[in-house]
Motif scaffolding. Structure first.
Motif, mmCIF file in Angstrom:
data_model
loop_
_atom_site.group_PDB
_atom_site.id
_atom_site.type_symbol
_atom_site.label_atom_id
_atom_site.label_comp_id
_atom_site.label_asym_id
_atom_site.label_seq_id
_atom_site.Cartn_x
_atom_site.Cartn_y
_atom_site.Cartn_z
ATOM 1 N N PRO A 220 15.678 -8.971 0.274
ATOM 2 C CA PRO A 220 15.996 -10.308 0.990
ATOM 3 C C PRO A 220 15.256 -11.009 1.680
ATOM 4 O O PRO A 220 13.882 -10.610 2.133
ATOM 5 N N ASN A 221 15.210 -12.441 1.831
ATOM 6 C CA ASN A 221 14.412 -13.343 2.445
ATOM 7 C C ASN A 221 14.198 -12.821 3.831
ATOM 8 O O ASN A 221 14.988 -12.274 4.718
ATOM 9 N N GLY A 222 12.913 -12.723 4.248
ATOM 10 C CA GLY A 222 12.365 -12.060 5.597
ATOM 11 C C GLY A 222 10.956 -11.838 5.609
ATOM 12 O O GLY A 222 10.259 -12.111 4.664
ATOM 13 N N VAL A 223 10.461 -11.239 6.882
ATOM 14 C CA VAL A 223 9.286 -10.884 7.042
ATOM 15 C C VAL A 223 9.005 -9.529 6.660
ATOM 16 O O VAL A 223 9.575 -8.743 7.661
ATOM 17 N N TYR A 224 8.014 -9.031 6.269
ATOM 18 C CA TYR A 224 7.835 -7.454 6.244
ATOM 19 C C TYR A 224 6.255 -7.085 6.501
ATOM 20 O O TYR A 224 5.455 -7.719 6.208
ATOM 21 N N VAL A 225 6.134 -5.827 7.025
ATOM 22 C CA VAL A 225 4.891 -5.344 7.139
ATOM 23 C C VAL A 225 4.548 -4.740 5.717
ATOM 24 O O VAL A 225 5.414 -4.128 4.758
ATOM 25 N N THR A 226 3.368 -5.137 5.209
ATOM 26 C CA THR A 226 2.893 -4.674 3.893
ATOM 27 C C THR A 226 1.761 -4.051 3.693
ATOM 28 O O THR A 226 0.925 -3.934 4.621
ATOM 29 N N VAL A 233 -8.606 -1.982 -3.760
ATOM 30 C CA VAL A 233 -8.574 -1.773 -2.383
ATOM 31 C C VAL A 233 -7.334 -2.025 -1.730
ATOM 32 O O VAL A 233 -6.792 -3.128 -1.923
ATOM 33 N N ARG A 234 -6.784 -1.220 -0.660
ATOM 34 C CA ARG A 234 -5.555 -1.514 -0.175
ATOM 35 C C ARG A 234 -5.728 -1.991 1.264
ATOM 36 O O ARG A 234 -6.199 -1.379 2.237
ATOM 37 N N TYR A 235 -5.033 -3.179 1.632
ATOM 38 C CA TYR A 235 -5.342 -3.829 2.666
ATOM 39 C C TYR A 235 -4.011 -3.874 3.443
ATOM 40 O O TYR A 235 -3.102 -4.357 3.191
ATOM 41 N N PRO A 236 -4.259 -3.827 4.887
ATOM 42 C CA PRO A 236 -2.955 -4.329 5.600
ATOM 43 C C PRO A 236 -2.705 -5.859 5.740
ATOM 44 O O PRO A 236 -3.599 -6.585 5.516
ATOM 45 N N SER A 237 -1.316 -6.179 5.639
ATOM 46 C CA SER A 237 -0.915 -7.457 5.456
ATOM 47 C C SER A 237 0.504 -7.487 6.082
ATOM 48 O O SER A 237 1.161 -6.544 6.315
ATOM 49 N N VAL A 238 0.760 -8.882 6.100
ATOM 50 C CA VAL A 238 2.026 -9.049 6.419
ATOM 51 C C VAL A 238 2.778 -10.217 5.476
ATOM 52 O O VAL A 238 1.842 -10.920 4.869
ATOM 53 N N THR A 239 3.978 -9.822 4.983
ATOM 54 C CA THR A 239 4.511 -10.701 3.831
ATOM 55 C C THR A 239 5.816 -11.482 4.268
ATOM 56 O O THR A 239 6.680 -11.000 4.770
ATOM 57 N N SER A 296 3.182 -14.164 16.275
ATOM 58 C CA SER A 296 4.086 -12.887 16.719
ATOM 59 C C SER A 296 4.041 -12.111 15.610
ATOM 60 O O SER A 296 3.940 -10.639 15.756
ATOM 61 N N ASP A 297 4.531 -12.331 14.000
ATOM 62 C CA ASP A 297 4.650 -11.481 13.136
ATOM 63 C C ASP A 297 3.437 -10.798 12.862
ATOM 64 O O ASP A 297 3.479 -9.373 12.446
ATOM 65 N N CYS A 298 2.127 -11.413 12.834
ATOM 66 C CA CYS A 298 0.875 -10.697 12.722
ATOM 67 C C CYS A 298 0.804 -9.529 13.705
ATOM 68 O O CYS A 298 0.187 -8.651 13.185
ATOM 69 N N ILE A 299 0.919 -10.026 14.945
ATOM 70 C CA ILE A 299 0.815 -8.859 15.940
ATOM 71 C C ILE A 299 1.685 -7.723 15.696
ATOM 72 O O ILE A 299 1.111 -6.854 15.955
#
Length: 309
Positions: A220-226, A233-239, A296-299
């Motif tokens: 569903p719509n929202g913000v996720y740690v990804t 190469v696997r990179y930390p991200s926010v989605t 804030s989401d990124c932190i």
């Protein structure tokens, strides 16, 4: 592993032990069934095989997209191959198979084409015209025709029956943090990066955009740690999954900000793994307010990655 994409391709194969099922999630229950199939085949000096359909029978029967995919086929095939399988029968569910009586299905396809000597299936496996075929039918025919059938009991984790439907519901409810427990891997989607509105770049958070594949189940719509994988190469991200209500009127898409990354990805293939949902998508009063929330989401996402490294 040899992959066969239609019945006509299947020629000159050796006798098999076949895992029967849709395997649309290749979850831990599926993996256990396939592992048993491979072990039995090795002990009996036979080839191990997985029989699945390239399209979902429920979608064919209903004439519409009733069941969405959990996995892309290439990922499904890769997981099955990793389990040690020799043959993958990835056959279209067409009118020929749909109208086939269970006994004909056994005689013509399982025994005639797949050269099945033994088979494994789940307790709720159905096949043949109007799904009239059951494990009991297979066992009765096996006694008559000399092939072995192994029916596995329900596979449960923490009291939950592990099934593709259960996992689809987890994803659809945003409970992506539970997928690892039941699938043995994170839920992921991928595709080619498309040009977005470039707003993220102007406020310091450049993103890579994926168009939602309507054939795939999506959270569903929202913000996720990804995690975002590009070029191996696997990179930390926010989605962010959603329609970007603060910016305008957009179709649902997947928008990923990769930390400490400055490469241009338009037209490139990426894969996004979902680890945890942190909040619902919401409309902000201004772009400035949105920018503060993204900070804030990124932190929060960076802290999650640091804690779970």
């Amino acid at each position: 592993m040899i992959i066969f994409n239609n019945l006509d391709e299947i020629k000159n194969i050796e006798n098999t032990v076949v895992a029967l099922g849709n395997f649309d999630g290749v979850h831990k229950g599926h993996q256990a069934l396939i592992a048993r199939t491979v072990k039995t085949a090795e002990a009996a000096n036979l080839k191990s095989a997985v029989f699945t359909f390239s399209n979902h029978p429920k979608n064919v029967n209903s004439g519409q997209l009733t069941v969405k995919n959990i996995l892309y086929f290439d990922e499904k095939a890769r997981i099955i191959e990793h389990l040690g399988v020799d043959y993958l029968f990835n056959i279209p569910f067409d009118e020929y198979i749909r109208s086939m009586r269970p006994i004909d299905f056994i005689d013509k396809i399982l025994m005639g084409t797949f050269k099945m000597k033994q088979a494994y299936c789940g307790f709720n496996y159905k096949f043949g015209y109007k799904a009239e075929g059951t494990p009991e039918v297979l066992m009765h025919e096996g006694i008559e025709k000399g092939f072995g059938i192994h029916v596995l009991e329900p596979f449960e984790i923490d009291g939950n029956l592990v099934s593709s439907t259960f996992i689809r519901n987890l994803i659809a409810e945003g409970k992506v943090d539970q997928c690892m427990k039941y699938m043995g891997r994170n839920y992921a989607i991928g595709g080619e990066v498309v040009v977005g509105n470039k707003i993220g770049r102007t406020i310091g958070f450049p993103t890579s955009n994926l168009i939602i594949d309507e054939n795939m189940v999506t959270p569903p719509n929202g913000v996720y740690v990804t995690y975002c994988t590009y070029n191996g190469v696997r990179y930390p991200s926010v989605t962010n999954v959603g329609v970007k209500p603060t910016i305008g009127d957009y179709k649902k898409n997947v928008e990923t900000h990769i930390f400490n990354f400055n490469k241009e990805l338009y037209g490139k293939k990426i894969r996004v793994e979902f680890l945890e949902k942190t909040r619902d998508e919401k409309k902000f009063e201004s772009v400035e307010e949105l920018s503060k929330q993204i900070t804030s989401d990124c932190i929060m996402a960076k802290d999650y990655h640091r804690r779970t490294k």
